[in-house]
Motif scaffolding. Structure first.
Motif, PDB file in Angstrom:
ATOM      1  N   LEU A 176      -2.834   1.918  -8.520  1.00 45.71           N
ATOM      2  CA  LEU A 176      -3.241   3.085  -7.498  1.00 45.71           C
ATOM      3  C   LEU A 176      -4.158   2.626  -6.369  1.00 45.71           C
ATOM      4  CD1 LEU A 176      -4.340   5.865 -10.446  1.00 45.71           C
ATOM      5  CD2 LEU A 176      -2.219   5.649  -8.937  1.00 45.71           C
ATOM      6  N   MET A 177      -5.107   1.570  -6.390  1.00 50.07           N
ATOM      7  CA  MET A 177      -5.701   1.104  -5.391  1.00 50.07           C
ATOM      8  C   MET A 177      -4.790   0.678  -4.337  1.00 50.07           C
ATOM      9  SD  MET A 177      -8.902  -1.414  -5.378  1.00 50.07           S
ATOM     10  CE  MET A 177      -8.086  -2.688  -6.335  1.00 50.07           C
ATOM     11  N   ASP A 178      -3.846  -0.044  -4.796  1.00 49.78           N
ATOM     12  CA  ASP A 178      -2.813  -0.502  -3.853  1.00 49.78           C
ATOM     13  C   ASP A 178      -2.193   0.711  -3.000  1.00 49.78           C
ATOM     14  OD1 ASP A 178      -3.152  -3.298  -3.861  1.00 49.78           O
ATOM     15  OD2 ASP A 178      -1.673  -3.370  -5.600  1.00 49.78           O
ATOM     16  N   VAL A 179      -1.658   1.646  -4.069  1.00 49.01           N
ATOM     17  CA  VAL A 179      -0.848   2.630  -3.117  1.00 49.01           C
ATOM     18  C   VAL A 179      -1.865   3.643  -2.318  1.00 49.01           C
ATOM     19  CG1 VAL A 179      -0.037   4.978  -3.682  1.00 49.01           C
ATOM     20  CG2 VAL A 179       0.795   3.120  -5.012  1.00 49.01           C
ATOM     21  N   ARG A 180      -3.182   4.034  -2.829  1.00 53.14           N
ATOM     22  CA  ARG A 180      -3.918   4.731  -1.677  1.00 53.14           C
ATOM     23  C   ARG A 180      -4.466   4.014  -0.785  1.00 53.14           C
ATOM     24  NH1 ARG A 180      -9.106   2.024  -0.896  1.00 53.14           N
ATOM     25  NH2 ARG A 180     -10.361   2.353  -2.657  1.00 53.14           N
ATOM     26  N   THR A 181      -4.581   2.572  -0.765  1.00 55.18           N
ATOM     27  CA  THR A 181      -4.889   1.893   0.417  1.00 55.18           C
ATOM     28  C   THR A 181      -3.874   1.756   1.277  1.00 55.18           C
ATOM     29  OG1 THR A 181      -6.610   0.381  -0.794  1.00 55.18           O
ATOM     30  CG2 THR A 181      -5.846  -0.612   0.962  1.00 55.18           C
ATOM     31  N   GLY A 182      -2.708   1.419   0.919  1.00 52.01           N
ATOM     32  CA  GLY A 182      -1.424   1.649   1.723  1.00 52.01           C
ATOM     33  C   GLY A 182      -1.311   2.987   2.492  1.00 52.01           C
TER      34      GLY A 182
END
Lengths: 324, 324
Positions: B109-115
């Motif tokens: 989720l962190m990767d998705v929201r950061t992207g």
């Protein structure tokens, strides 16, 4: 990657208030003194005047895991028949940072470690013989603190005082059956303090509820209610006149504990951190007539200590649910 | 009390990088501007020079839940074949503070929201027509950033530069098949920047890797690698000469973003928070020849936004495991 999910019921089944858990919480204070702890300030999410979320955590070198605890205090919950406090603790692997275990403990581990921390304070600071214990407040901590204290001081009589007479009566009935000692309701805080050798304050008060003139020779007070700016249970004169003033950590207590109300005066005072006592770095000879006070705000390293102990016990008992 | 436990596999099944998720992350910036967000500073647990745990969280008024995210970065993990980053997100009920859901997302989720946050920056600040995108770095964010950017700028060509030629070659193969565009490895950062209309920096660099003289008219740069004191990807002159300088939050970027390297100079600069753009409080007319830069450090409110969206989708899909 596998993660163990542990519920409150799992924890209650394997981690009651006992001496082994006390030892672990006691160790946590020593770890601070031994400079093994990396512990940032509390992360405080303000929701509104009656609700907040405090996140605490601490890494301890030499332990194979460490905890971050997310604790909610929503003080309108009782209006709907729900407890005010709840918490979730995440246990991380010290080598990889991966999540080993999540404790859905509804505040149980926090209650246990907070109660046990109070017992550590009394172990080092109260008279060896405590006949009467007084507790101000009738909530969960009034129970956990007293039950923990019984591990280190086998007292004979318990006094309780609370603003709500019904809750005080419920507390009396509950604790009399649980501890097997005489429990009485004190009509005032003053009577409670004057008649006790060890007093624990467990309230969310924001003004002094214990006055200096009630504090007699030999008394020990553990003040654990104040853990945030603006909270207060003790007359600050009690702190300045105490023969021994201790705390969990000076940094936190100056922000959120009773010590906050001393202001700059605290700079020049000898305030002993519990870790100095538990680790043997300092030893304090308590005189019978000394007044001793301990200011507790609760620290992330205690959460790590109790979570590591809980994980060990849950694993040994085969409890919890593995999710991968 | 029931808690839903959600794994990375559950999340990958229902929450890919898509426009609805982008909209939610975009909303998160507006919530800051609308003063609906209670978001404390990051809680940073220092483990050692190569390992730390950052906890972020934010309450948003009007949302029925909010998140606290515990993110580990253990940069010796790759030596054992493990990913450096992992995370656990706890979703709390806004009315009671109780834990509704735990995402054992391993950082997904962190990767998705950061992207997606990078895509929000490009949506408001990059040229309308971007032919070539350049990405510096070959790790997870080099992928998530570019995949997110493709939602808002249908580019034709992707350049990548990394210090490790094998990883750059792997990245090229991976992204060519995933995006269906031409992907080439740039031999230097300079060539990459000079040949791109939009550049994303995704490295853990601690010294400038993009120089001011390479920055041509029309270029947009999103710098998302620096999120902590001492990190740096851009020559500070790029920030001072930019026609539009934006960021996620000024407070965080002054501590951990590229803007930290401007020191007191930042006081007098017009630094636009993305929320001012997404909420329509400010509108910026980008000239074709403008140089635009966005400094991203990642905020707790983005974690709340993506966690709320994930919870909605997981529930709708009947995924996750209920523990009570």
């Amino acid at each position: 990657m596998e993660t163990l999910i542990v519920t409150e019921a799992d924890l209650r089944a394997c981690l009651p208030i006992d001496l082994a858990a006390l030892e672990q919480v006691e160790n946590a204070f020593s770890w601070i003194e031994q400079k093994r702890v990396s512990m940032p300030p509390v992360m405080h999410i303000e929701i509104d005047a009656q609700s907040d979320v405090d996140t605490k955590g601490a890494y301890v070198s030499g332990l194979d895991s460490f905890a971050v605890k997310i604790a909610s205090g929503f003080f309108r919950n009782p209006e709907r028949g729900l407890p005010s406090c709840s918490s979730t603790i995440v246990l991380l692997d010290s080598e990889t940072g991966f999540c080993r275990c999540v404790f859905l403990d509804n505040g149980y581990l926090m209650d246990v470690r907070t109660g046990l921390a109070g017992a550590v304070a009394a172990k080092y600071l109260a008279l060896a013989d405590v006949e009467t214990v007084g507790v101000i407040g009738t909530g969960a901590q009034a129970r956990y603190q007293v039950e923990s204290l019984a591990l280190v001081r086998p007292f004979k009589r318990l006094l309780v005082h609370g603003r709500n007479p019904q809750k005080a009566a419920d507390y009396r009935a509950d604790m009399a059956s649980r501890l097997g000692v005489e429990v009485a309701v004190a009509d005032t805080c003053e009577h409670l303090v004057r008649d006790s050798q060890a007093v624990i304050t467990t309230t969310p008060a924001t003004e002094r509820i214990v006055l200096s003139e009630w504090c007699h020779p030999g008394l020990h007070i553990t003040a654990m209610g104040s853990d945030f700016g603006g909270k207060q249970e003790l007359d600050p004169q009690i702190l300045t006149k105490a023969d021994i003033l201790a705390c969990d950590t000076r940094d936190q207590c100056r922000i959120g504990g009773e010590i906050q109300h001393l202001g700059a005066q605290a700079d020049d005072m000898d305030i002993v951190e519990l870790g100095a006592l538990t680790s043997g770095v300092r030893s304090i000879a308590r005189a019978d007539a000394d007044l001793t006070v301990c200011d507790l705000t609760g620290t992330g390293v205690q959460d790590t200590a109790i979570a590591v102990e809980a994980y060990r016990r849950v694993r040994a008992a085969g409890l919890g649910t593995v999710v991968s």
